[in-house]
Design an enzyme around this catalytic site. Structure first.
Site, short mmCIF file in Angstrom:
data_model
loop_
_atom_site.label_atom_id
_atom_site.label_comp_id
_atom_site.label_asym_id
_atom_site.label_seq_id
_atom_site.Cartn_x
_atom_site.Cartn_y
_atom_site.Cartn_z
N TYR A 119 0.84 -1.21 0.00
CA TYR A 119 0.00 0.00 0.00
C TYR A 119 0.88 1.26 0.00
O TYR A 119 0.71 2.15 -0.82
CB TYR A 119 -0.91 -0.02 1.23
CG TYR A 119 -1.90 1.11 1.28
CD1 TYR A 119 -3.10 1.03 0.59
CD2 TYR A 119 -1.65 2.26 2.02
CE1 TYR A 119 -4.03 2.06 0.62
CE2 TYR A 119 -2.57 3.30 2.06
CZ TYR A 119 -3.75 3.20 1.36
OH TYR A 119 -4.66 4.24 1.39
P1 NAP Z 1 -13.44 2.18 0.34
O1 NAP Z 1 -14.48 2.65 1.27
O2 NAP Z 1 -13.01 0.76 0.37
O3 NAP Z 1 -13.87 2.57 -1.15
C1 NAP Z 1 -13.06 2.24 -2.25
C2 NAP Z 1 -13.95 2.00 -3.45
O4 NAP Z 1 -13.09 1.61 -4.55
C3 NAP Z 1 -14.95 0.85 -3.22
O5 NAP Z 1 -16.22 1.23 -3.66
C4 NAP Z 1 -14.36 -0.27 -4.06
O6 NAP Z 1 -15.33 -1.12 -4.61
C5 NAP Z 1 -13.71 0.50 -5.21
N1 NAP Z 1 -12.74 -0.34 -5.91
C6 NAP Z 1 -11.83 -1.16 -5.37
N2 NAP Z 1 -11.14 -1.77 -6.32
C7 NAP Z 1 -11.64 -1.35 -7.51
C8 NAP Z 1 -11.35 -1.64 -8.86
N3 NAP Z 1 -10.39 -2.52 -9.21
N4 NAP Z 1 -12.06 -1.03 -9.84
C9 NAP Z 1 -13.05 -0.15 -9.51
N5 NAP Z 1 -13.36 0.15 -8.24
C10 NAP Z 1 -12.67 -0.44 -7.25
O7 NAP Z 1 -12.09 3.01 0.52
P2 NAP Z 1 -11.84 4.55 0.88
O8 NAP Z 1 -11.31 4.62 2.24
O9 NAP Z 1 -13.01 5.37 0.50
O10 NAP Z 1 -10.61 4.85 -0.09
C11 NAP Z 1 -10.68 5.70 -1.22
C12 NAP Z 1 -9.26 6.12 -1.59
O11 NAP Z 1 -8.69 6.85 -0.48
C13 NAP Z 1 -8.31 4.95 -1.85
O12 NAP Z 1 -7.44 5.27 -2.91
C14 NAP Z 1 -7.52 4.85 -0.56
O13 NAP Z 1 -6.26 4.26 -0.73
C15 NAP Z 1 -7.42 6.32 -0.18
N6 NAP Z 1 -7.11 6.51 1.25
C16 NAP Z 1 -7.98 6.06 2.21
C17 NAP Z 1 -7.63 6.22 3.56
C18 NAP Z 1 -8.52 5.74 4.68
O14 NAP Z 1 -8.08 5.78 5.84
N7 NAP Z 1 -9.74 5.32 4.43
C19 NAP Z 1 -6.42 6.84 3.89
C20 NAP Z 1 -5.57 7.27 2.89
C21 NAP Z 1 -5.93 7.10 1.56
P3 NAP Z 1 -16.00 -2.31 -3.77
O15 NAP Z 1 -16.84 -1.67 -2.72
O16 NAP Z 1 -16.81 -3.08 -4.76
O17 NAP Z 1 -14.82 -3.10 -3.23
#
Ligand code: NAP
Length: 256
Positions: free
Chosen positions: A159
């Site tokens: 990651y």
């Molecule tokens: P999340 O709630 O898991 O949402 C991510 C979304 O991306 C989900 O709807 C997932 O679909 C979709 N996804 C995953 N793989 C995919 C693929 N191959 N093609 C199309 N869609 C896909 O995560 P989040 O926390 O909102 O994260 C959003 C972004 O913020 C990510 O890039 C993450 O690395 C970044 N981020 C998050 C955090 C944190 O603490 N949450 C911190 C730093 C950075 P499914 O629901 O079907 O799996």
């Protein structure tokens, strides 16, 4: 909304917008005036985001249930979007995954999957969309990175490496695409309370440690990031490119 933050008349794509941060970004961009194309691996889950946008703004959104690591699907999606809307103004590369594990337990498949979704997809989406943006000398690309892109969070080697790659991709795209007046920037969140944190939610002690080391003393929520996204998507940030906004409650600013 102040004119400089207005996204009226803009077409925005947000990947990973079925839930979490991507859903909040999509609703926020729509409230600022943009028309949305929602992309996620499961199209059904996008209906909720499209409905939220309809309720908030009255506008319809287009949805695509595609895997953002599939270049053929990306290219045909972009072709369809251009045929219907004639331009793409904003791309938010937000889809991402994590699977925390100690370094010695990480498999080659774990590595390929996480780097594939978090980094390769941002290249593929940006490549397909930037080719259209340069025709209009206008475009804003926002790449989701993480504080893990520049500091080491334990048990998340693929990651962190992928997010470090996102930061370098952002800078290099900014250098290469500035001649076409494109703005390419990243957002680095700290710990945000979404589904992505689930694997570590059981690790209460670890999260407690994070909060103890966060000056604002709480986890973030997706809405904490929306202002940064609207700013980078709007003309308010027109003199910014190749850089990042850190939204982490101060976590990366302080030592333990
Ligand atoms: P999340 O709630 O898991 O949402 C991510 C979304 O991306 C989900 O709807 C997932 O679909 C979709 N996804 C995953 N793989 C995919 C693929 N191959 N093609 C199309 N869609 C896909 O995560 P989040 O926390 O909102 O994260 C959003 C972004 O913020 C990510 O890039 C993450 O690395 C970044 N981020 C998050 C955090 C944190 O603490 N949450 C911190 C730093 C950075 P499914 O629901 O079907 O799996």
């Amino acid at each position: 909304m102040l004119d400089m933050f207005s996204l009226e008349g803009k077409l925005a794509i947000v990947t990973g917008s079925a839930r979490g941060i991507g859903q909040s970004y999509a609703v926020g961009l729509a409230k600022a005036g943009a028309t949305l194309v929602l992309v996620d691996i499961l199209e059904d889950n996008l209906k909720e985001t499209a409905q939220l946008i309809k309720d908030e703004t009255g506008r319809d959104s287009k949805t695509y249930g595609i895997d953002v690591t599939d270049s053929a699907k990306i290219n045909s999606m972009v072709k369809e979007i251009i045929a219907e809307y004639h331009k793409i103004d904003i791309l938010v590369n937000n889809a991402g995954i994590n699977a925390p594990k100690p370094f010695l337990e990480v498999t080659e498949d774990d590595w390929k999957k996480i780097v594939g979704v978090n980094l390769n997809s941002q290249f593929l989406m940006s490549h397909a969309v930037a080719k259209e943006m340069v025709k209009h000398n206008y475009g804003k690309i926002i790449n989701m990175a993480s504080v893990g892109g520049f500091m080491a969070l334990s048990d998340t080697a693929p990651y962190n490496a992928s997010k470090g790659g996102v930061l370098q991709l952002t800078k290099t795209m900014a250098a290469d695409l500035s001649q076409y007046k494109l703005n390419i920037n990243a957002i680095c969140p700290g710990f945000i309370d979404t589904g992505l944190l689930k694997p570590s939610k059981s690790r209460d002690q670890r999260l407690q440690k994070v909060m103890d080391n966060t000056p604002l003393n709480r986890l973030g929520n997706p809405n904490d990031l929306v202002g940064a996204c609207i700013f980078l998507a709007s003309d308010a940030s027109s003199y910014m490119t190749g850089t990042q906004i850190i939204v982490d409650g101060g976590m990366s600013a302080v030592a333990m």
